[in-house]
Write an enzyme that holds these catalytic residues in place. Structure first.
Site, PDB file in Angstrom:
ATOM      1  CD  GLU A 141      -2.676  -1.274   2.555  1.00  0.00           C
ATOM      2  OE1 GLU A 141      -2.559  -0.374   3.415  1.00  0.00           O
ATOM      3  OE2 GLU A 141      -3.483  -2.220   2.621  1.00  0.00           O
ATOM      4  CD  GLN A 293      45.364 -10.044 -17.424  1.00  0.00           C
ATOM      5  OE1 GLN A 293      45.652  -9.113 -16.681  1.00  0.00           O
ATOM      6  NE2 GLN A 293      46.030 -11.177 -17.424  1.00  0.00           N
ATOM      7  N   GLY A 353      30.487  -0.033 -24.127  1.00  0.00           N
ATOM      8  CA  GLY A 353      30.870   1.365 -24.315  1.00  0.00           C
ATOM      9  C   GLY A 353      29.686   2.212 -24.746  1.00  0.00           C
ATOM     10  N   GLY A 354      29.913   3.090 -25.715  1.00  0.00           N
ATOM     11  CA  GLY A 354      28.856   3.996 -26.179  1.00  0.00           C
ATOM     12  C   GLY A 354      27.625   3.253 -26.660  1.00  0.00           C
ATOM     13  CD  GLU A 377       7.877 -11.569  -5.848  1.00  0.00           C
ATOM     14  OE1 GLU A 377       8.022 -12.530  -5.083  1.00  0.00           O
ATOM     15  OE2 GLU A 377       7.373 -11.673  -6.988  1.00  0.00           O
ATOM     16  N   GLY A 378      10.372  -7.657  -1.760  1.00  0.00           N
ATOM     17  CA  GLY A 378      11.259  -7.428  -0.618  1.00  0.00           C
ATOM     18  C   GLY A 378      12.581  -6.855  -1.078  1.00  0.00           C
ATOM     19  CD  GLU A 381      18.145  -1.770   1.119  1.00  0.00           C
ATOM     20  OE1 GLU A 381      17.197  -2.249   0.461  1.00  0.00           O
ATOM     21  OE2 GLU A 381      19.082  -1.136   0.585  1.00  0.00           O
TER      22      GLU A 381
HETATM   23  N1  CAA Z   1       6.517 -18.053   6.425  1.00  0.00           N
HETATM   24  C1  CAA Z   1       5.481 -18.233   7.283  1.00  0.00           C
HETATM   25  N2  CAA Z   1       5.239 -17.391   8.307  1.00  0.00           N
HETATM   26  C2  CAA Z   1       6.049 -16.338   8.471  1.00  0.00           C
HETATM   27  C3  CAA Z   1       7.131 -16.092   7.611  1.00  0.00           C
HETATM   28  C4  CAA Z   1       7.358 -17.004   6.559  1.00  0.00           C
HETATM   29  N3  CAA Z   1       8.358 -16.836   5.699  1.00  0.00           N
HETATM   30  N4  CAA Z   1       7.757 -14.968   8.002  1.00  0.00           N
HETATM   31  C5  CAA Z   1       7.093 -14.513   9.080  1.00  0.00           C
HETATM   32  N5  CAA Z   1       6.060 -15.343   9.352  1.00  0.00           N
HETATM   33  C6  CAA Z   1       5.124 -15.228  10.485  1.00  0.00           C
HETATM   34  C7  CAA Z   1       5.924 -15.168  11.779  1.00  0.00           C
HETATM   35  O1  CAA Z   1       6.193 -16.474  12.263  1.00  0.00           O
HETATM   36  C8  CAA Z   1       5.011 -14.400  12.681  1.00  0.00           C
HETATM   37  O2  CAA Z   1       4.014 -15.253  13.191  1.00  0.00           O
HETATM   38  P1  CAA Z   1       3.769 -15.319  14.783  1.00  0.00           P
HETATM   39  O3  CAA Z   1       3.422 -13.913  15.170  1.00  0.00           O
HETATM   40  O4  CAA Z   1       2.646 -16.280  14.918  1.00  0.00           O
HETATM   41  O5  CAA Z   1       5.050 -15.764  15.367  1.00  0.00           O
HETATM   42  C9  CAA Z   1       4.320 -13.433  11.756  1.00  0.00           C
HETATM   43  O6  CAA Z   1       4.452 -13.978  10.434  1.00  0.00           O
HETATM   44  C10 CAA Z   1       4.917 -12.049  11.803  1.00  0.00           C
HETATM   45  O7  CAA Z   1       6.273 -12.160  11.435  1.00  0.00           O
HETATM   46  P2  CAA Z   1       7.353 -11.057  11.822  1.00  0.00           P
HETATM   47  O8  CAA Z   1       7.243 -10.769  13.297  1.00  0.00           O
HETATM   48  O9  CAA Z   1       8.659 -11.524  11.306  1.00  0.00           O
HETATM   49  O10 CAA Z   1       6.809  -9.796  11.024  1.00  0.00           O
HETATM   50  P3  CAA Z   1       7.441  -8.367  10.799  1.00  0.00           P
HETATM   51  O11 CAA Z   1       6.380  -7.356  10.863  1.00  0.00           O
HETATM   52  O12 CAA Z   1       8.632  -8.196  11.686  1.00  0.00           O
HETATM   53  O13 CAA Z   1       7.846  -8.404   9.217  1.00  0.00           O
HETATM   54  C11 CAA Z   1       9.184  -8.801   7.284  1.00  0.00           C
HETATM   55  C12 CAA Z   1       8.642  -9.286   8.641  1.00  0.00           C
HETATM   56  C13 CAA Z   1      10.094  -9.932   6.864  1.00  0.00           C
HETATM   57  C14 CAA Z   1       9.973  -7.523   7.370  1.00  0.00           C
HETATM   58  C15 CAA Z   1       8.003  -8.640   6.293  1.00  0.00           C
HETATM   59  O14 CAA Z   1       7.230  -7.497   6.600  1.00  0.00           O
HETATM   60  C16 CAA Z   1       8.460  -8.542   4.854  1.00  0.00           C
HETATM   61  O15 CAA Z   1       8.757  -9.554   4.213  1.00  0.00           O
HETATM   62  N6  CAA Z   1       8.499  -7.306   4.278  1.00  0.00           N
HETATM   63  C17 CAA Z   1       8.740  -7.127   2.854  1.00  0.00           C
HETATM   64  C18 CAA Z   1       7.440  -7.116   2.126  1.00  0.00           C
HETATM   65  C19 CAA Z   1       7.594  -7.550   0.702  1.00  0.00           C
HETATM   66  O16 CAA Z   1       8.408  -8.389   0.350  1.00  0.00           O
HETATM   67  N7  CAA Z   1       6.741  -7.002  -0.148  1.00  0.00           N
HETATM   68  C20 CAA Z   1       6.704  -7.400  -1.506  1.00  0.00           C
HETATM   69  C21 CAA Z   1       5.379  -7.105  -2.081  1.00  0.00           C
HETATM   70  S1  CAA Z   1       4.859  -8.178  -3.359  1.00  0.00           S
HETATM   71  C22 CAA Z   1       5.704  -7.735  -4.745  1.00  0.00           C
HETATM   72  O17 CAA Z   1       6.625  -6.995  -4.707  1.00  0.00           O
HETATM   73  C23 CAA Z   1       5.222  -8.424  -5.971  1.00  0.00           C
HETATM   74  C24 CAA Z   1       5.697  -7.820  -7.239  1.00  0.00           C
HETATM   75  O18 CAA Z   1       5.526  -6.649  -7.504  1.00  0.00           O
HETATM   76  C25 CAA Z   1       6.319  -8.667  -8.233  1.00  0.00           C
END
Ligand code: CAA
Length: 394
Positions: A141, A293, A353-354, A377-378, A381
């Site tokens: 979002e 090289q 190059g160019g 997809e993350g 960082e």
């Molecule tokens: N599999 C299953 N469960 C998982 C998990 C995984 N890989 N990772 C976390 N969880 C669960 C945890 O176990 C936890 O559960 P409990 O509370 O029951 O223990 C819960 O999820 C919360 O996990 P965290 O406490 O780790 O959550 P967080 O708020 O600290 O966030 C984060 C973790 C890894 C930073 C996550 O927010 C993240 O991955 N952020 C990046 C978002 C992202 O990748 N967005 C991409 C959008 S889609 C896209 O980009 C598509 C495109 O355009 C092509």
């Protein structure tokens, strides 16, 4: 002369580990298709930003849209290794087409197959496998990107329906998709524990496609905002359990990140193949620049890092296919491969190059396309956070 994107002879991938017979066949099919159908369209799609409808239709005929769908629901269930192999080939030719395919398989059909009820699977998967329905995944979002648990699209339940209000941003395939996996919260203060996942159809009342983004690269990939205004979702379209949608989201990204690793490997391979070819053809100081090289070392690093990325990608895909833990391995593959692809693209432009800076040679496109692999997809960082958490919590 363009850089020979369709010339697969002596492709750098031939240096690789030998694949089992069935996967080699899949690779060959995907490679032939990419060479014949995808590569020749890549430049035009990049210039016009037109969605790759034609290639998607043909890939549906090849069965590439049901790779993670069980056979009983009309898919081939080839799995993540097969999908990665196909994605590498398609992305080598056109990263816009590659990500469209990746999102449909790994972010849209896969969560339905893994978390859906039998009724949901019956309803959507057979038509997703044939390409009648294209899929997308909507979590991000305007105010919740890396912090995915902070989403503020809200749900309330009313007479057997869920009602959703909110806005999504940067949704790949969003404006073209028929079926979308969307995430919304019952109560934002609950963070991850308030999130629910749903299967949504574009025709549900209250669903609107918003602004289409103009991007640096992957220009033919559709990327839009979505708006939900009192959108009604039937109760049975809840994916997984109420309040457990964040697990669906994260598990799905564990798979999707392997697809982005495959995209990065594909782009890097295109960069290396173009650089090998050009450096043998381009003469300066009375010899091909491949004799210097300075160029040889760039080529060596590109090949080595690409192979390492592919092996990380295979490892993550094998673990996911076996049903074993693979969060760390997916993040490592995605992180290493995406940073590698950006280095490879930078070096490919430098070697050219160019010409590398001009549109006649595809490396200019590869350079622009590679960047997004470090973001979606993350981000890199976030991958480092995921990897270090996994290491520290083992
Ligand atoms: N599999 C299953 N469960 C998982 C998990 C995984 N890989 N990772 C976390 N969880 C669960 C945890 O176990 C936890 O559960 P409990 O509370 O029951 O223990 C819960 O999820 C919360 O996990 P965290 O406490 O780790 O959550 P967080 O708020 O600290 O966030 C984060 C973790 C890894 C930073 C996550 O927010 C993240 O991955 N952020 C990046 C978002 C992202 O990748 N967005 C991409 C959008 S889609 C896209 O980009 C598509 C495109 O355009 C092509």
């Amino acid at each position: 002369m363009a850089d020979g994107v369709t010339d697969m002879t002596g492709s750098a991938s031939d240096l690789l580990v030998e694949l089992p017979e069935d996967l080699r066949l899949i690779q060959q099919t995907a490679r032939d298709f990419a060479e014949r159908e995808v590569a020749p369209r890549a430049l035009e799609l990049d210039q016009t930003g037109q969605f790759p409808h034609e290639s998607m239709k043909k890939m549906a005929e090849l069965g590439f849209l049901g790779l993670l769908i069980p056979e009983e629901y009309g898919g081939s269930a080839i799995g993540n290794v097969g999908l990665s192999i196909i994605l590498e080939e398609i992305n080598r030719a056109c990263a816009s087409t590659g990500v469209t395919l990746s999102v449909h398989n790994s972010l849209a059909s896969s969560p339905i197959a893994r978390f859906g009820t039998d009724a949901l699977k019956q309803k959507y998967l057979p038509r997703m496998a044939t390409g009648e329905l294209l899929g997308a995944y909507a979590i991000t979002e305007p105010g919740a990107g890396s912090d995915a648990a902070a989403i503020s699209t809200t749900i309330r339940k009313e007479s057997g329906k869920y009602i959703i209000n909110g806005r999504k941003a940067w949704i790949t395939n969003g404006g073209e998709a028929d079926v979308l996996i969307i995430f919304a919260t019952l109560d934002k203060s609950l963070r991850s524990k308030g999130i629910c996942a749903f299967v949504v159809e574009k025709d549900f009342p209250g669903f609107q496609v918003g602004k289409k983004e103009e991007k640096l690269g992957i220009k033919a990939s559709n990327c839009v905002q979505l708006v939900f205004e009192e959108m009604e979702i039937p109760e049975e379209n809840l994916l997984g359990e109420e309040g457990k949608g964040f697990i669906v989201a994260m598990d799905t990204l564990d798979g999707g990140r392997i697809g982005i690793a495959a995209q990065a490997v594909g782009i890097a391979r295109a960069c290396l193949d173009a650089s090998l070819k050009y450096s043998k053809e381009r003469t300066q100081f009375d010899k091909p620049i491949s004799k210097f090289q300075a160029i040889q070392w760039k080529l060596a690093n590109m090949a080595m890092e690409m192979d390492a990325s592919r092996l990380l990608m295979y490892r993550a895909a094998i673990l996911r296919d076996r049903g074993q833990a693979h969060t760390l391995e997916s993040s490592m593959a995605k992180l290493f491969a995406s940073e590698m692809a950006n280095r490879a693209a930078r070096e490919a432009v430098q070697i050219h190059g160019g010409w590398g800076y001009c549109k006649e040679f595809h490396v200019e496109r590869y350079y622009r396309d590679a960047k997004i692999t470090e973001i979606y997809e993350g981000t890199s960082e976030i991958q480092r956070i995921v990897i270090s958490r996994e290491l520290l919590n083992r």
